[in-house]
Enzyme design. Structure first.
Site, PDB file in Angstrom:
ATOM      1  N   TYR A  26      -2.714  22.603 -12.649  1.00 38.02           N
ATOM      2  CA  TYR A  26      -3.700  21.631 -13.103  1.00 38.02           C
ATOM      3  C   TYR A  26      -4.565  22.237 -14.217  1.00 38.02           C
ATOM      4  O   TYR A  26      -4.677  21.681 -15.319  1.00 38.02           O
ATOM      5  CB  TYR A  26      -4.567  21.182 -11.921  1.00 38.02           C
ATOM      6  CG  TYR A  26      -5.786  20.399 -12.314  1.00 38.02           C
ATOM      7  CD1 TYR A  26      -5.668  19.204 -13.004  1.00 38.02           C
ATOM      8  CD2 TYR A  26      -7.064  20.866 -12.007  1.00 38.02           C
ATOM      9  CE1 TYR A  26      -6.805  18.492 -13.384  1.00 38.02           C
ATOM     10  CE2 TYR A  26      -8.193  20.162 -12.370  1.00 38.02           C
ATOM     11  CZ  TYR A  26      -8.055  18.979 -13.064  1.00 38.02           C
ATOM     12  OH  TYR A  26      -9.163  18.278 -13.442  1.00 38.02           O
ATOM     13  N   THR A  72     -11.720  20.893 -17.433  1.00 38.91           N
ATOM     14  CA  THR A  72     -12.103  21.338 -16.086  1.00 38.91           C
ATOM     15  C   THR A  72     -12.453  22.818 -16.044  1.00 38.91           C
ATOM     16  O   THR A  72     -11.888  23.626 -16.810  1.00 38.91           O
ATOM     17  CB  THR A  72     -10.937  21.071 -15.114  1.00 38.91           C
ATOM     18  OG1 THR A  72     -11.219  21.723 -13.875  1.00 38.91           O
ATOM     19  CG2 THR A  72      -9.619  21.611 -15.630  1.00 38.91           C
TER      20      THR A  72
END
Ligand code: UDP
Length: 328
Positions: free
Chosen positions: A142, A118
């Site tokens: 995350y 990501t």
């Protein structure tokens, strides 16, 4: 017989689209999913094996059963806000689960691995376009959990020769234009589906998280990429590995950023309906601007995104949203 590819998270949003793309490209996708956030009825393009990636004995069994040529690893928790309040959930699932999967793959001599990472690994870097060489300074759990898995893959390459392609996604949006698979999260946290909920009256309004960012209209800027273009890049990444081209990192974005308000305006235009808005507080963990430098995937993989414009992404998501499939 087609070559088998494991797709972890194949019952989820991106994984189910990846299974469709793999099948269309002549591979045999096998979904591995614990259904913690996925949906069994999204597994339409090959066998389904239900289990948890932290369960090494189960992984050893499924590797022995299918002898896959590669793993595409999508399964992960992916909510930035939640990762700020429950970091252990992210480290246990995203990191421990991935480590167990990587160990099982190497033990089974399955040495081709495609990983879903990501842009959140880059963190908040003011007004720069982020390319694959940008420093990675995640500001939420995350992003930190995904960066840790990238490091695990690099270490396993050094130790065992695990070939891997890492894709750092920007904001994935849209759905299969044929609406065979789509996006459905429970709870939903992503901008476009929440906005469509507000448009259709399923929710009262869309709350814009922060209007005081240092951007032209005060709202966060993101680079949106269509899920079909994104999974197309994964098929190219798989071919890259099968051609022996070695480990590589690729950003997947368009290089063009849109603010939350711009996405809202496009949605009004595409649906021809009003979007009720509430201007709210910032959401913890959100970066001001995330825009991809994405030439590498275009030049080296031959990636040619065709639907990654807001009009197609919102129109495809709207079609899915209005189809009966969306209601669970
Ligand atoms: N966002 C928003 N309201 C919402 C959901 C998201 O304003 O209800 C904003 C969010 O702050 C971010 C952008 O929309 O700037 C995209 O958020 P999303 O959760 O879709 O993806 P993320 O960027 O967190 O991966």
């Amino acid at each position: 017989m087609s070559d088998t590819v494991f797709v972890t998270g194949g019952a989820g949003y991106i994984g189910s689209h990846a299974c469709k793309a793999l099948r269309a490209a002549g591979y045999a996708p096998v979904t591995l999913d614990n259904l913690s956030t996925g949906w069994e009825d999204a597994v339409k393009f090959g066998p389904f094996e239900r289990g948890d990636l932290t369960d090494r004995a189960w992984l050893d069994d499924v590797f022995a059963k299918y002898a896959p040529i590669a793993v595409m690893h999508f399964a992960a928790f992916s909510q930035v806000g939640e990762s700020m309040t429950d970091p252990a959930k992210y480290w246990r699932n995203n990191v421990v689960g991935s480590l167990t999967l990587v160990e099982a793959a190497v033990a089974a001599k399955c040495m081709n691995f495609v990983f879903s990472s990501t842009c959140a690994t880059y963190g908040d870097q003011d007004n720069v376009v982020l390319d694959e060489n940008s420093v990675q300074l995640p500001i939420n759990s995350y992003g930190a959990s995904k960066k840790a898995v990238e490091e695990i893959l690099a270490n396993f390459e050094q130790a065992f020769g695990l070939n891997h392609v890492i894709f750092r996604y920007f904001n994935v949006a849209g759905c299969d234009p044929e609406a065979e698979v789509g996006e459905f999260h429970q709870p939903e946290t992503h901008l476009i589906p929440l906005m469509l909920d507000a448009i259709s009256g399923k929710r009262d309004a869309l709350t814009i998280f922060g209007t005081d960012y240092d951007t032209p209209d005060g709202t966060c800027i993101r680079d949106y990429v269509h899920v079909c273009d994104l999974v197309g890049a994964h098929v190219l990444g798989l071919k890259w590995l099968m051609d022996g081209k070695g480990s590589r990192v690729f950003n997947l974005g368009t290089g063009q950023g849109f603010s939350v308000r711009e996405v809202v305006d496009h949605s009004r235009a595409v649906t021809n309906m009003d979007v009720p808005i509430i201007e709210g507080e910032r959401r913890a963990g959100d970066c001001t601007k995330l825009v991809s430098g994405s030439e590498r995937a275009v030049v080296e993989l031959g990636w040619t995104p065709t639907r990654s414009n807001l009009k197609d992404m919102i129109a495809d998501a709207w079609r899915w949203h209005q189809s009966g499939h969306y209601e669970k």
